[in-house]
Write an enzyme that holds these catalytic residues in place. Structure first.
Site, PDB file in Angstrom:
ATOM      1  N   ASP A   1      10.776  -5.472  -4.442  1.00  0.00           N
ATOM      2  CA  ASP A   1      11.829  -5.765  -3.501  1.00  0.00           C
ATOM      3  C   ASP A   1      13.136  -5.863  -4.268  1.00  0.00           C
ATOM      4  OD1 ASP A   1      12.666  -6.769  -0.787  1.00  0.00           O
ATOM      5  OD2 ASP A   1      10.526  -7.210  -0.684  1.00  0.00           O
TER       6      ASP A   1
ATOM      7  N   ASP B   1      16.095  -4.518   0.284  1.00  0.00           N
ATOM      8  CA  ASP B   1      16.190  -5.579   1.292  1.00  0.00           C
ATOM      9  C   ASP B   1      17.546  -5.585   1.996  1.00  0.00           C
ATOM     10  OD1 ASP B   1      15.080  -8.177   2.353  1.00  0.00           O
ATOM     11  OD2 ASP B   1      16.924  -8.937   1.451  1.00  0.00           O
TER      12      ASP B   1
ATOM     13  N   GLU C   1      15.208  -1.310   4.007  1.00  0.00           N
ATOM     14  CA  GLU C   1      15.169  -2.074   5.249  1.00  0.00           C
ATOM     15  C   GLU C   1      16.540  -1.901   5.888  1.00  0.00           C
ATOM     16  OE1 GLU C   1      14.220  -6.574   6.775  1.00  0.00           O
ATOM     17  OE2 GLU C   1      15.618  -6.288   5.159  1.00  0.00           O
TER      18      GLU C   1
ATOM     19  N   HIS D   1       6.033  -9.056   6.686  1.00  0.00           N
ATOM     20  CA  HIS D   1       6.153 -10.505   6.524  1.00  0.00           C
ATOM     21  C   HIS D   1       7.213 -11.130   7.432  1.00  0.00           C
ATOM     22  CE1 HIS D   1       9.371  -8.776   4.277  1.00  0.00           C
ATOM     23  NE2 HIS D   1       9.937  -9.957   4.135  1.00  0.00           N
ATOM     24  N   ASP D   2       7.978 -10.303   8.147  1.00  0.00           N
ATOM     25  CA  ASP D   2       8.983 -10.839   9.070  1.00  0.00           C
ATOM     26  C   ASP D   2       8.543 -10.715  10.525  1.00  0.00           C
ATOM     27  OD1 ASP D   2      10.788 -11.395   7.001  1.00  0.00           O
ATOM     28  OD2 ASP D   2      11.651  -9.384   7.087  1.00  0.00           O
TER      29      ASP D   2
END
Ligand code: GLC
Length: 559
Positions: free
Chosen positions: A101, A203, A260, A333-334
């Protein structure tokens, strides 16, 4: 013929690890790098090619590692830099690449750069972050609301100015306008590439450029705060920063990138992922997972229709046809667990988890599997607010409770939307606490682990896990499922989802029943069935949550 080497990231299947919840090796209740190393054999058996590792950098953990204190140090509870290098080495021995990440929109407020920046107005790093004086009325410089709720500006007593944070107040935004900031981020990326990683998941990248006029945003009543997206999401000029990153770091090293990128309108997708002129290999878009959350009515769960869901995926397939590539995913994970949201985690748990898997996995793009998805892990409606850990969920609860919203309603909403639904520990076995830890887990284990776990899934030929292994094998062995053109079928159906992939003389068809009823097809299938999720077939009926993956040779069909 496609160049296999250059396109390795197209042919890969990626597995996302949220380290905190994956595997604890030392009994502190928190997953760690040694834990991941011990599970590499499992990942190899599953058949994945790449691991996306969520942040493991040193962090005070305000947002579970997305608030980085030191990019060059490993979070102590996860292990050491030695463990990290060991993980890279051992993964490589299994033929697995690792991407990390890259969190570069912000740092932690405990990062050395920010400590300097906040120390005085004339510190050389002052404008590495975004500082502004308050208004004459003594309010924040603008009425922007952070992504986690509340004002996006935090007052700092020391220099009596405010700093900007798109996320939590412990995540001050870096000032990308500053060449030195960009240079330091690029140098850090190079450093990690030199340690042997194969690329980055970038990210929150669409937040790095802010409208430099720092406008006041309109609100319904011209009071209060407005979501900052309008002034800081995918703003004009962002591509200059990203192109510089591509030219200076990504291209020379040929690393894999997946960004993302919420807020990129479909008309602009090729600026981001065009094979020749784009900046990243692929992006995550969130239309399908956010169908139930309308930005202007935060905190309300919106029901969705199947046609909206299909459209939310299909339109990106069409927009990237022939020129770009997408990251394919159903959960991360979100977000909450996909079988609970889009499938049926009760009676048809197994069927619907497999159906969903085939539905997204065989589209055109690189499939991502989020840890636990491959065994059909489900949401867990935590009994009490004290069980939640996620900063966003806790902030939401505080805010809504302060506004007088009914407690049960807030809890219902969190059960459907909280990021913690996807963060419960990985369910490895029937051992206590699912074999995740010998200690007290940092977040509750879903009590359904005796039924849903890796150990049993492996032994059960018909498990969701073994279906994923089949899918991975099928995709690997059939170029049409990787490179074939995509065309949606049944676009108007509220029951069936499906598409074709055509490559040379081959046509593959994926047909999914999204309901718990049997559906009669208008014409019986002529093709050869290559994969399905329920044994035995009936060529003109799709049983509840059934998926059929079929293959035909076009020459034959035309005869
Ligand atoms: C991304 C991450 C999320 C994090 C946020 C801020 O959206 O996926 O977990 O909270 O960025 O870094």
């Amino acid at each position: 013929m496609e160049n296999r080497d250059i396109n390795w990231w197209k042919e890969s299947v990626v597995y996302q690890i949220y380290p905190r919840s994956f595997q604890d090796s030392d009994g502190d209740g928190i997953g760690d790098l040694r834990g991941i190393i011990s599970r590499l054999g499992y990942l190899c058996e599953l058949g994945i090619d790449v691991i996306w590792l969520c942040p493991v950098y040193d962090s005070p953990n305000d947002d579970n590692g997305y608030d980085i204190r030191d990019f060059y140090k490993i979070q102590e509870e996860y292990g050491s830099m030695e463990d990290m290098l060991e993980l890279i080495r051992q993964a490589e021995a299994y033929g697995i690449r690792l991407i990390m990440d890259l969190v570069a929109n912000h740092t932690s407020d405990e990062h050395a750069w920010f400590i300097e920046s906040r120390s005085s107005k004339d510190n050389p790093k002052r404008d590495w972050y975004i500082w502004k004086p308050g208004t004459e009325e003594g309010r924040e410089p603008t009425n922007w609301e952070s992504n986690f709720g509340g004002p996006a500006w935090e007052y700092d007593d020391n220099t009596q100015e405010y700093y900007l944070h798109c996320f939590s107040r412990k995540q001050p935004d870096l000032n990308w306008e500053k060449p030195e900031v960009r240079g330091s981020i690029f140098a850090m990326m190079e450093w990690w590439i030199n340690q042997g990683i194969a690329g980055f998941r970038v990210d929150a990248v669409t937040f790095i450029k802010k409208n430099q006029d720092f406008p006041q945003l309109k609100t319904a009543d011209n009071r209060g705060y407005a979501p900052l997206a309008e002034a800081s999401l995918n703003q004009p000029g962002i591509l200059d920063f990203l192109r510089e990153m591509r030219q200076k770091v990504l291209e020379p090293h040929e690393v894999m990138t997946v960004a993302e990128a919420p807020g990129v309108p479909i008309e602009q997708i090729l600026d981001y992922v065009d094979e020749r002129q784009g900046v990243f290999n692929m992006i995550f878009q969130f239309d399908h997972v956010d169908l139930d959350a309308k930005p202007l009515a935060k905190g309300i769960y919106h029901p969705w229709k199947l046609t909206d869901f299909k459209q939310a995926l299909s339109k990106w397939q069409t927009a990237t046809a022939g020129r770009g590539w997408m990251a394919l995913f159903m959960e991360n994970h979100d977000h909450v667990r996909s079988v609970s949201k889009f499938g049926n985690d009760g009676q048809y748990h197994r069927e619907s988890a497999k159906m969903l898997a085939a539905y997204y996995f065989l589209m055109r793009g690189t499939p991502f599997i989020y840890q636990g998805q491959e065994i059909g892990m489900t949401n867990y409606a935590f009994p009490a607010i004290e069980d939640y850990r996620d900063i966003e969920s806790l902030g939401f609860h505080r805010q809504q409770a302060a506004q007088g919203r009914n407690q049960a309603e807030i809890m219902d909403y969190l059960a459907l939307r909280s990021r913690d639904q996807g963060r419960t520990p990985m369910q490895w076995s029937t051992e206590p606490l699912a074999g995740f830890t010998q200690g007290v887990p940092w977040i509750k284990v879903n009590p359904n682990y005796p039924q849903i776990n890796v150990q049993q899934s492996f032994m059960d030929e018909d498990s969701i896990l073994n279906f994923y292994r089949e899918l991975i094998r099928l995709r690997r062995e059939n170029q049409a499922l990787i490179y074939g053109d995509y065309r949606e079928i049944y676009p108007d159906s509220e029951e069936i989802g499906g598409y074709e992939r055509v490559h040379g003389q081959e046509r593959w068809t994926v047909m999914c029943n999204f309901t718990d009823r049997s559906i009669r097809l208008s014409a019986p299938l002529e093709e050869e069935i290559m994969l399905s999720n329920i044994s035995g077939h009936d060529k003109d009926v799709l049983r509840p949550y059934e998926v059929l993956v079929c293959r035909a040779e076009l020459m034959k069909l035309r005869e």
